[in-house]
Design an enzyme around this catalytic site. Structure first.
Site, mmCIF file in Angstrom:
data_model
loop_
_atom_site.group_PDB
_atom_site.id
_atom_site.type_symbol
_atom_site.label_atom_id
_atom_site.label_comp_id
_atom_site.label_asym_id
_atom_site.label_seq_id
_atom_site.Cartn_x
_atom_site.Cartn_y
_atom_site.Cartn_z
ATOM 1 N N ALA A 123 -7.424 1.861 3.855
ATOM 2 C CA ALA A 123 -6.740 0.570 3.881
ATOM 3 C C ALA A 123 -6.518 0.142 5.326
ATOM 4 O O ALA A 123 -6.359 0.973 6.225
ATOM 5 C CB ALA A 123 -5.404 0.663 3.148
ATOM 6 N N THR A 159 0.855 -1.186 0.000
ATOM 7 C CA THR A 159 0.000 0.000 0.000
ATOM 8 C C THR A 159 0.889 1.232 0.000
ATOM 9 O O THR A 159 2.117 1.139 0.063
ATOM 10 C CB THR A 159 -0.977 0.016 1.187
ATOM 11 O OG1 THR A 159 -1.980 1.016 0.953
ATOM 12 C CG2 THR A 159 -0.272 0.308 2.494
ATOM 13 N N TYR A 160 0.245 2.396 -0.067
ATOM 14 C CA TYR A 160 0.969 3.664 -0.122
ATOM 15 C C TYR A 160 0.539 4.558 1.027
ATOM 16 O O TYR A 160 -0.645 4.602 1.395
ATOM 17 C CB TYR A 160 0.676 4.376 -1.450
ATOM 18 C CG TYR A 160 1.175 5.806 -1.509
ATOM 19 C CD1 TYR A 160 2.534 6.092 -1.614
ATOM 20 C CD2 TYR A 160 0.288 6.879 -1.445
ATOM 21 C CE1 TYR A 160 2.997 7.403 -1.653
ATOM 22 C CE2 TYR A 160 0.732 8.195 -1.494
ATOM 23 C CZ TYR A 160 2.095 8.442 -1.591
ATOM 24 O OH TYR A 160 2.546 9.738 -1.625
ATOM 25 N N HIS A 161 1.505 5.269 1.618
ATOM 26 C CA HIS A 161 1.231 6.318 2.591
ATOM 27 C C HIS A 161 1.847 7.605 2.083
ATOM 28 O O HIS A 161 2.948 7.600 1.506
ATOM 29 C CB HIS A 161 1.837 5.988 3.955
ATOM 30 C CG HIS A 161 1.264 4.763 4.597
ATOM 31 N ND1 HIS A 161 -0.088 4.594 4.815
ATOM 32 C CD2 HIS A 161 1.857 3.640 5.074
ATOM 33 C CE1 HIS A 161 -0.298 3.439 5.402
ATOM 34 N NE2 HIS A 161 0.870 2.834 5.559
ATOM 35 N N CYS A 170 -3.036 -3.060 -2.509
ATOM 36 C CA CYS A 170 -3.443 -4.197 -1.676
ATOM 37 C C CYS A 170 -3.486 -5.505 -2.460
ATOM 38 O O CYS A 170 -4.182 -6.456 -2.081
ATOM 39 C CB CYS A 170 -4.792 -3.926 -1.007
ATOM 40 S SG CYS A 170 -4.782 -2.431 0.011
#
Length: 267
Positions: free
Chosen positions: A186, A109-111, A217
């Protein structure tokens, strides 16, 4: 229910927290203690992911029966994070964004800036419910937060997180249960000795381009959206405050009478 918005840090993890959020590193006179209903909420601001991950691990490893539960609210500089089951093939082109291996469940995933990240560090045995119920409560807190903003959030069976109807059908995916839906939050957790860490990320107003560099995901073609995509212009701090209120309400509520306390488990 008592929720303490704290700027004091216990001795258990003061040093590692100082490294990620020095503005919060106010010396505490005594270790944090708990009651059956309290939970401390810490506002960390924008902090490095790897340092925060390390602090969560240390906090969980060093906590004991007298350590209060906590929720950490923050955002991160751009970073991709891989779960334990993460497959390299789901990272299509990371480019200039670092990739950090974590020990949470799930895939990549990305933050990034404009996203509210909530790390939930609670003792499930103390709270009296199992992991499945814990996940349901976290998801419901996100749904409650979105509802307060006029957005209808929903679950998808077998795919943790919260989804919304896409505002434009031309961009809709066609991945089974995701048809016409976009992911707005997410979820990824870890449980060690019946204590949780990691948590959830709710997209507020952020650059969504990095999601095109991964299969979010683990789902190729899955649209990822934020509140601004849904036409909601919300302040990050307002969303964070609402989310923490709903997390406290859901997570601190007594377990159903028929539920047995969570047993110790190594995830």
């Amino acid at each position: 229910r008592d929720c303490l918005l704290s700027r004091g840090l216990g001795d258990v993890y003061k040093r590692q927290m100082t490294s990620i959020a020095p503005d919060l590193a106010v010396a505490a006179d005594a270790p944090t203690r708990h009651s059956t209903s309290d939970c401390r909420v810490r506002q960390l601001g924008r902090v490095d992911y790897a340092a925060t991950f390390d602090a969560m691990q240390r906090f969980t490893a060093e906590r004991d029966a007298d350590t209060a539960d906590e929720i950490w609210l923050c955002e991160h500089p751009p970073v991709f994070t891989q779960g334990l089951a993460g497959q390299a093939g789901h990272i299509l082109q990371a480019g200039d964004i670092p990739v950090v291996q974590s020990n949470r469940g799930g895939q990549v995933t990305y933050h990034g800036p404009g996203q509210v990240v909530a790390y939930v560090l609670i003792d499930l045995q103390r709270r009296g419910y199992f992991v499945k119920e814990y996940v349901r409560r976290i998801e419901q807190a996100v749904i409650d937060t979105l509802a307060g903003l006029g957005v209808d959030g929903r679950r998808v069976d077998g795919a943790p997180g919260i989804y919304v109807d896409l505002p434009d059908r031309p961009g809709a995916t066609a991945i089974g249960g995701f048809d016409g839906l976009g992911k707005i939050a997410a979820l990824g957790i870890k449980v060690s000795r019946h204590c949780t860490y990691h948590g959830l990320a709710l997209n507020v107003a952020m650059s969504l381009e990095p999601y095109s560099r991964i299969n979010p995901c683990g789902y190729a073609g899955l649209r990822t959206v934020d509140l601004s995509t849904m036409g909601v212009l919300a302040d990050w701090h307002d969303v964070a405050d609402a989310l923490q209120r709903h997390l406290i309400a859901r997570l601190m509520a007594p377990a159903a009478d028929e539920q047995a306390p969570a047993r110790q488990q190594q995830a």
